[in-house]
Write an enzyme that holds these catalytic residues in place. Structure first.
Site, PDB file in Angstrom:
ATOM      1  N   ASP A 128      61.244  48.063  30.822  1.00 39.97           N
ATOM      2  CA  ASP A 128      62.449  48.410  30.087  1.00 39.97           C
ATOM      3  C   ASP A 128      63.643  48.333  31.060  1.00 39.97           C
ATOM      4  OD1 ASP A 128      64.193  49.118  28.116  1.00 39.97           O
ATOM      5  OD2 ASP A 128      63.044  50.818  27.388  1.00 39.97           O
TER       6      ASP A 128
HETATM    7  C1  BGC Z   1      65.781  50.135  25.407  1.00 38.91           C
HETATM    8  C2  BGC Z   1      64.853  49.040  24.930  1.00 38.91           C
HETATM    9  C3  BGC Z   1      65.616  47.753  24.773  1.00 38.91           C
HETATM   10  C4  BGC Z   1      66.277  47.414  26.082  1.00 38.91           C
HETATM   11  C5  BGC Z   1      67.010  46.099  26.052  1.00 38.91           C
HETATM   12  C6  BGC Z   1      66.590  49.712  26.608  1.00 38.91           C
HETATM   13  O1  BGC Z   1      67.561  50.628  26.943  1.00 38.91           O
HETATM   14  O2  BGC Z   1      65.010  51.272  25.724  1.00 38.91           O
HETATM   15  O3  BGC Z   1      64.252  49.432  23.724  1.00 38.91           O
HETATM   16  O4  BGC Z   1      64.744  46.739  24.369  1.00 38.91           O
HETATM   17  O5  BGC Z   1      67.186  48.438  26.415  1.00 38.91           O
HETATM   18  O6  BGC Z   1      68.130  46.147  25.282  1.00 38.91           O
END
Ligand code: BGC
Length: 713
Positions: free
Chosen positions: A257
């Site tokens: 993530d």
């Molecule tokens: C979120 C994810 C997301 C990623 C990319 C993160 O802050 O937890 O769910 O896919 O950002 O945007």
């Protein structure tokens, strides 16, 4: 030699680490920092994928840098959070789960994939599969609610929808299931906070949806931000390596993530970025989203002996394999070949999915809107709020494309006198407009009171300690109801909201969640009776925040709640029952269940058992009914939940119809993690409980007994 082997041979260490590097462009901001200067890195072979960038031209120009200007000409992945639509926005996932229609779940994912692929996206960070029983958690809206079985079916449907049968198809995108795992169990419903869940809860609740997604062939998995029992998921060897790779045989890409590798330092398990990068790689994380820790720090980790070259190679191989599966080596500009897209079909699907996602929670003989209700006051901060209809993660969706509740009602009832005022703002504690709103209410035959949350109040970074009606909305509701003009409340929200006694006092209450582009038309369809609402709650709706976590599949206790005995499991100040149970949802007219029957009461462990039940539609409305089949195992080696959902079925009924639903129970329905957490199915007595929701009083019951075959040897 295969293309991937040849590339691996030709690559420098930097180029290999480049493939593991997933960087963000700044078309959307989805985390705390952005990396703008990516072009140079792409040319240098230091980037494997870019996310938060879409659109034919932008994507092609960036892909060209990799294909034409980098040494090895390896195409880039283009990622985006396409959770519930790309340009056309469908209902938010929790809302759509309430439709309980796997085919619909697949169709909206398919349409979203198609539009995203047209915009150059090859990888979506969806579906989100976090089972969640805590309405304080903002991300509840992104997922399939409280039940692991529902989440598993949702997982399969969405993976199938996004990916289709072949990732090479230009309208397919690779699905990244997230957040692996137990993100929905974050302490006190607070984003990023630790989850302390038992090994049993993992096996029973949090792992099954991911298992289902892997079985459905998901291309990628994103570890959750949270730790479990002190081990951050980004470095969780037992779950990422032992469970995912070894037990499930997942051979796709694990991608971190946003800055999650860097965050291993803040978690307190890595002293510096070198250690953080090594921990993640050792656990099996292939791609580094935004931290730049693989690119910058794995060389040191290699030199210090913290990681091995083979581990880096294996990760690169998986990333290249994904690119190959997507056909990117042969068609890096795959966007050019997508089939002609049909926006009208997407609109129709958006309206239909939105109607199927509206939950009618109460109806004191008020809906559908009657002939005599000629003057309608549409009051509230969410009555005419384009942006808020979309909800969080609205990708390339545009506020101006959405239809508000006011617009939807005006379009549906052109001959009515429809008047509007906001009354109060969405979040400010300012009740100055309440008096005017009440005056308008008094002048009308019906009030449609549009309350709830702004889009930004759910999704990531949107947890709420007090998930009630923000600002002065509760005051507005009470004052408007006190005018005694018939009033229906429409709740736009990302979670069950604590609304005091409004459910009893309003003439009707509907949860509209975040319905996307066609929200207003869909809500008007339901309010006017043009469409008979059919959604059911995928999550238990508490009466009070203090009841959280609340869910139907609780375990019993030595002292189950008993009205007459104070020393049983309950509260002094609040009933233990929810405001609305899992599965609750009304339709116009009435339906009943009768005659639950089994083909045998005693059956051997390897035998199947046939179940049938009759569903009757009384009243004058055709309806779509959802019937839930729960099993209860009253005596087992490990105490089982009071009941567990095993199947559901939907059926369309015309007035007066009596139809039979049948299904088969097999051994898999009786399996649970035994004392040693290994799958087991025990003999003994079971109850099959069938109903329109998990409310105990509405369930029909049949007893069955699972017997072992006598040993004939
Ligand atoms: C979120 C994810 C997301 C990623 C990319 C993160 O802050 O937890 O769910 O896919 O950002 O945007």
């Amino acid at each position: 030699m295969s293309r991937i082997d040849a590339l691996l041979r030709a690559m420098t260490l930097t180029e290999k680490l480049g493939q593991l590097n997933l960087v963000t462009a700044n078309q959307a901001i989805t985390g705390p920092s952005t990396n703008a200067a990516i072009d140079t890195s792409i040319r240098a072979g230091e980037v494997g994928g870019v996310f938060n960038l879409w659109g034919r031209e932008a994507v092609s120009a960036t892909q060209r840098l990799a294909i034409e200007e980098s040494r090895l000409r390896i195409p880039l992945l283009f990622g985006l959070d396409v959770l519930h639509g790309h340009r056309t926005i469908f209902p938010a996932p929790l809302a759509e789960t309430g439709a309980f229609d796997p085919d619909l779940w697949t169709r909206t994912a398919r349409a979203a994939a198609q539009e995203a692929a047209e915009d150059g996206v090859s990888l979506t960070f969806a579906p989100m599969l976090d089972v969640c029983r805590d309405p304080r958690w903002g991300r509840l809206i992104e997922g399939p609610g409280e039940d692991p079985h529902v989440a598993s079916i949702f997982a399969q449907a969405k993976v199938k929808g996004f990916q289709g049968w072949d990732l090479r198809h230009p309208g397919a995108v690779a699905a990244t299931v997230k957040h692996f795992c137990a993100g929905g169990a974050a302490t006190a419903g607070r984003d990023y906070a630790a989850a302390d869940v038992s090994a049993r809860q993992l096996r029973e609740i949090y792992l099954p949806p991911f298992r289902a997604a892997v079985m459905a062939g998901c291309a990628a998995i994103m570890p959750a931000f949270n730790s479990i029992d002190g081990l951050p998921m980004t470095a969780h060897i037992a779950l990422l390596r032992d469970y995912l790779r070894n037990e499930l045989g997942f051979d796709g890409v694990v991608l971190s993530d946003y800055t999650a590798i860097q965050e291993l330092i803040e978690h307190g398990v890595a002293a510096d970025r070198v250690e953080a990068a090594a921990l993640a790689l050792n656990a099996g994380v292939d791609m580094d989203m935004v931290s730049d820790a693989y690119l910058e720090n794995l060389p040191d980790a290699l030199a210090r002996g913290l990681v091995k070259q083979e581990q880096i190679d294996a990760a690169v191989r998986r990333v290249l394999a994904l690119k190959e599966k997507l056909g990117l080596f042969d068609e890096p500009f795959r966007i050019a070949t997508v089939d002609a897209h049909n926006p009208e079909a997407a609109h129709n699907l958006a309206r239909d999915s939105a109607r199927r996602s509206i939950t009618l929670l109460t109806n004191h003989n008020m809906l559908p809107i009657g002939e005599n209700m000629r003057r309608i006051a549409v009051i509230g901060p969410l009555a005419d709020a384009h942006m808020e209809m979309l909800g969080s993660w609205s990708a390339a969706g545009r506020a101006e494309n959405s239809v508000t509740i006011l617009e939807g009602l005006k379009a549906a009832l052109p001959m009515h006198d429809i008047v509007h005022t906001e009354g109060v703002s969405l979040a400010w504690d300012d009740d100055r407009g309440v008096a005017e709103a009440c005056e308008l209410a008094r002048s009308a035959d019906l009030v449609v009171l549009c309350l709830g949350e702004a889009a930004y109040m759910s999704g990531e970074a949107a947890c709420r300690a007090t998930p009630d009606l923000p600002g002065a909305q509760q005051q507005l509701a009470e004052a408007v109801i006190a005018t005694e003009t018939p009033c229906v409340i429409a709740l736009t929200c990302g979670r069950p909201l604590m609304i005091g006694d409004l459910a009893e006092r309003a003439g009707a209450l509907i949860a509209t969640w975040f319905l996307g582009d066609m929200a207003g038309h869909a809500i008007a369809d339901v309010l006017t009776g043009a469409f008979n609402p059919c959604a059911r709650l995928p999550i238990t709706w508490p009466r009070a925040t203090g009841q959280i976590p609340i869910f139907y599949a609780q375990r019993s206790s030595g002292r189950p709640p008993d009205e007459t005995n104070p020393f049983t499991s309950k509260y002094l100040d609040t009933p233990v029952t929810p405001l609305f149970p899992f599965g609750h949802g009304l339709s116009y007219g009435a339906a009943a269940l009768e005659n639950l029957r089994l083909d045998k009461e005693i059956f051997f462990a390897d035998e199947k058992i046939s179940v049938a039940i009759d569903v009757i539609c009384s009243g004058k409305y055709a309806r779509r009914e959802t019937i839930f089949f729960f099993l209860r195992d009253p005596v087992a080696s490990v105490a089982r939940p009071v009941m567990e959902l095993k199947h559901w079925r939907q059926i369309d009924l015309a007035p007066g119809d009596r139809k039979t639903i049948s299904l088969t129970l097999g051994v898999e329905d009786f399996v649970f993690p035994g004392v040693d957490l290994k799958p087991t199915a025990e003999p003994g007595a079971f109850d099959l409980l069938v109903g329109f929701s998990a409310a105990p009083e509405g369930l029909l019951r049949a007893s069955l007994r699972r017997a072992m075959r006598p040993n004939t040897a």
